[in-house]
Enzyme design. Sequence first.
Site, short mmCIF file in Angstrom:
data_model
loop_
_atom_site.label_atom_id
_atom_site.label_comp_id
_atom_site.label_asym_id
_atom_site.label_seq_id
_atom_site.Cartn_x
_atom_site.Cartn_y
_atom_site.Cartn_z
N LYS A 1 18.14 -1.93 6.51
CA LYS A 1 17.78 -0.55 6.90
C LYS A 1 16.36 -0.53 7.51
CE LYS A 1 16.15 2.35 3.60
NZ LYS A 1 14.84 2.96 3.91
N ASN A 2 15.43 -1.24 6.84
CA ASN A 2 14.02 -1.14 7.24
C ASN A 2 13.68 -2.00 8.45
OD1 ASN A 2 13.75 0.74 5.29
ND2 ASN A 2 12.67 -0.58 3.84
N ARG B 1 10.72 9.98 6.61
CA ARG B 1 9.39 9.55 7.06
C ARG B 1 9.48 8.56 8.21
NH1 ARG B 1 4.21 8.51 5.39
NH2 ARG B 1 3.46 6.43 5.90
N CYS C 1 6.58 12.26 -0.42
CA CYS C 1 7.90 12.20 -1.05
C CYS C 1 7.68 11.82 -2.52
CB CYS C 1 8.78 11.18 -0.34
SG CYS C 1 8.18 9.53 -0.55
N ARG D 1 1.82 9.27 0.93
CA ARG D 1 2.26 8.56 2.13
C ARG D 1 1.50 9.04 3.39
NH1 ARG D 1 8.27 6.97 1.44
NH2 ARG D 1 7.63 5.29 2.83
N PRO D 2 0.21 8.86 3.40
CA PRO D 2 -0.59 9.28 4.55
C PRO D 2 -0.26 8.46 5.80
CG PRO D 2 -1.90 7.96 3.07
CD PRO D 2 -0.59 8.20 2.37
N ILE D 3 -0.79 8.89 6.94
CA ILE D 3 -0.54 8.17 8.20
C ILE D 3 -1.86 7.85 8.91
CG2 ILE D 3 1.78 9.08 8.66
CD1 ILE D 3 0.24 11.21 10.41
N ASP D 4 -2.93 7.84 8.14
CA ASP D 4 -4.25 7.61 8.75
C ASP D 4 -4.32 6.28 9.50
OD1 ASP D 4 -3.97 6.70 6.02
OD2 ASP D 4 -6.01 5.95 6.20
N LEU D 5 -3.65 5.25 9.00
CA LEU D 5 -3.74 3.93 9.65
C LEU D 5 -2.94 3.92 10.97
CD1 LEU D 5 -3.44 1.64 6.49
CD2 LEU D 5 -5.52 2.31 7.75
N ASP E 1 9.93 -2.30 -3.32
CA ASP E 1 11.28 -1.73 -3.23
C ASP E 1 12.24 -2.36 -4.23
OD1 ASP E 1 11.28 -1.18 0.38
OD2 ASP E 1 10.32 -0.14 -1.29
N VAL F 1 1.46 -0.81 -4.68
CA VAL F 1 1.64 -0.36 -3.30
C VAL F 1 1.69 1.16 -3.19
CG1 VAL F 1 3.18 -0.44 -1.30
CG2 VAL F 1 2.80 -2.51 -2.68
N ARG G 1 21.08 6.88 1.20
CA ARG G 1 20.11 6.71 2.29
C ARG G 1 19.89 5.22 2.56
NH1 ARG G 1 14.68 10.09 1.85
NH2 ARG G 1 14.40 8.81 3.72
C1 EPZ Z 1 7.93 0.88 4.48
O1 EPZ Z 1 7.42 2.18 4.28
C2 EPZ Z 1 9.36 0.94 3.97
N1 EPZ Z 1 10.13 1.90 4.76
C3 EPZ Z 1 9.37 1.34 2.49
O2 EPZ Z 1 10.72 1.30 2.04
C4 EPZ Z 1 8.56 0.31 1.71
O3 EPZ Z 1 8.49 0.70 0.36
C5 EPZ Z 1 7.14 0.22 2.30
O4 EPZ Z 1 7.21 -0.09 3.70
C6 EPZ Z 1 6.31 -0.85 1.61
O5 EPZ Z 1 6.92 -2.09 1.74
C7 EPZ Z 1 10.56 1.54 6.00
O6 EPZ Z 1 10.31 0.44 6.47
C8 EPZ Z 1 11.36 2.56 6.74
P1 EPZ Z 1 3.51 1.41 4.14
P2 EPZ Z 1 5.97 2.57 4.94
O7 EPZ Z 1 2.95 2.11 5.33
O8 EPZ Z 1 5.81 1.91 6.25
C9 EPZ Z 1 -0.34 3.44 2.36
C10 EPZ Z 1 12.63 2.03 0.95
O9 EPZ Z 1 12.82 2.12 -0.26
N2 EPZ Z 1 -0.60 3.90 3.74
O10 EPZ Z 1 3.49 -0.08 4.09
O11 EPZ Z 1 5.84 4.04 4.85
C11 EPZ Z 1 0.82 4.20 1.74
O12 EPZ Z 1 0.38 5.42 1.19
C12 EPZ Z 1 11.32 2.50 1.54
O13 EPZ Z 1 13.42 1.49 1.77
C13 EPZ Z 1 -1.81 4.50 4.02
O14 EPZ Z 1 -2.66 4.67 3.15
O15 EPZ Z 1 4.99 1.89 3.88
C14 EPZ Z 1 1.32 3.27 0.69
O16 EPZ Z 1 0.55 3.44 -0.48
C15 EPZ Z 1 10.49 3.25 0.52
N3 EPZ Z 1 -2.04 4.94 5.29
C16 EPZ Z 1 1.04 1.88 1.29
O17 EPZ Z 1 0.11 2.08 2.38
C17 EPZ Z 1 -1.13 4.79 6.30
O18 EPZ Z 1 -1.41 5.18 7.45
C18 EPZ Z 1 2.28 1.21 1.84
O19 EPZ Z 1 2.79 2.03 2.85
C19 EPZ Z 1 0.09 4.17 5.99
C20 EPZ Z 1 0.34 3.74 4.71
#
Ligand code: EPZ
Length: 419
Positions: A22-23, A92, A116, A121-125, A305, A327, A397
């Site tokens: 999926k991911n 997301r 969620c 789940r911020p998007i600052d990065l 996960d 994480v 999902r």
């Molecule tokens: C991906 O989510 C996966 N989803 C998630 O799977 C998975 O848990 C996650 O990566 C970690 O491996 C998809 O690929 C669609 P991240 P993503 O950005 O990209 C922080 C599932 O169960 N962060 O690596 O959203 C964030 O808050 C789902 O299939 C920032 O601070 O994860 C978190 O604490 C759930 N700023 C950490 O990084 C940002 O701009 C990891 O988030 C982005 C993220």
Amino acid sequence: MEALVIRGGASLKGRVRVGGAKNAALPIMAAALLAPGASTIEDVPHLKDVDTMSGVLNALGTPTARQGSTISIDASSIDSTEPPYDLVRAMRASFLVMGPLLARTGRVTISLPGGCAIGSRPIDLHLKGLSALGADIEMGYGQISARADKLSGARIYLDFPSVGATENIMMAASLAQGLTVIENAAQEPEVVDLANFLNAMGARVRGAGTNVLRIEGVEALEPTSYMVVPDRIEAGTLMIAAAATMGALTIENAVPEHMKSITAKLREAGVYVVEDVDGSITVQADSRPDGVDVKTMPYPGFPTDLQAQFMALMCVSSGMSVITETVFENRFMHVAELARMGASIRIDGRSAVIEGQEHLSGAQVRCTDLRAGACLVIAGLVAQGVTEVSEVYHIDRGYERFEEKLTQVGADIERIEKA
Ligand code: EPZ
């Protein structure tokens, strides 16, 4: 509302096939926006999240069609650069269209993805990277607007190896002018799969799978066809279920290389795990697992996960275990539900201390996110009596035909309609 009714006690035995990830499918579907023309993506699982991403792409004027497990996406022209609010709110990962839209059309307006159950789940990065590539970004009224006549390569350091941020920036950089270097990039196999898809379209991405990505921007990309990597989280979920039910299960189509952390942890817990020559993985257990400690980390560490699923296993271990979630800030929602089944778990900050029990007891429980749902199904498989897992749409999902696959290898589980 549907629920799964599980009668515990059966051991999982036999062979089961893992589907496409999926991911990996979700970012690759978004990346199809980068090339004018029709791309086809194979081994895409039938999941709610995939349907949502198809809905987003259709709304942008890039029609999608599914033939079995193959999805085609025709991005010849893009009519809209504003993904629908309700779909972005629902998933997301819709946010992954931001980089491709910006690179292909020079503009995108998208609602801030909500938080969620597992965290804010911020998007600052994501935004830090896109603005480093030259995008003008404005925020307001719950929306983000980004504009860029032409993106230019940049050196970007990610404070956290965010999977989504790495993917969004990599996709945008593939059409930027010059070289982009992403440092402290995510190394997940799904990031590598996206890089392979981009390169199949004519991009020049190097270093995928390491923490430094180099992307040499190109003028244009071509549509392509691609097969998605197998789902390591589905595979790990099935491995854990086999260990918890003291079964003997062979998982086909898994990639042993991607399973190193879960394989190591299961072996540490006394579970027999062997990688067959044909790439399948056999998991066998004939006693309760030993208690082992786990700390979730970005890949190649133990995946967040699989944290909930492994906790279900440790609930029936013969000892103590400590599971630390590094994480996400709030990914223990399944603990309260497991406690309803007799599990002994104490949360201490980002750690959960689990005292293994000989038995869990069936109960009515509910899913809070898709991996918590899988955790509760595993707990139901080993509990005495009947467990009813409600709000099963979370599981749908991320798991294709979950109860069917489990039934095929001996589980007593059925889906019911609840008033
Ligand atoms: C991906 O989510 C996966 N989803 C998630 O799977 C998975 O848990 C996650 O990566 C970690 O491996 C998809 O690929 C669609 P991240 P993503 O950005 O990209 C922080 C599932 O169960 N962060 O690596 O959203 C964030 O808050 C789902 O299939 C920032 O601070 O994860 C978190 O604490 C759930 N700023 C950490 O990084 C940002 O701009 C990891 O988030 C982005 C993220």
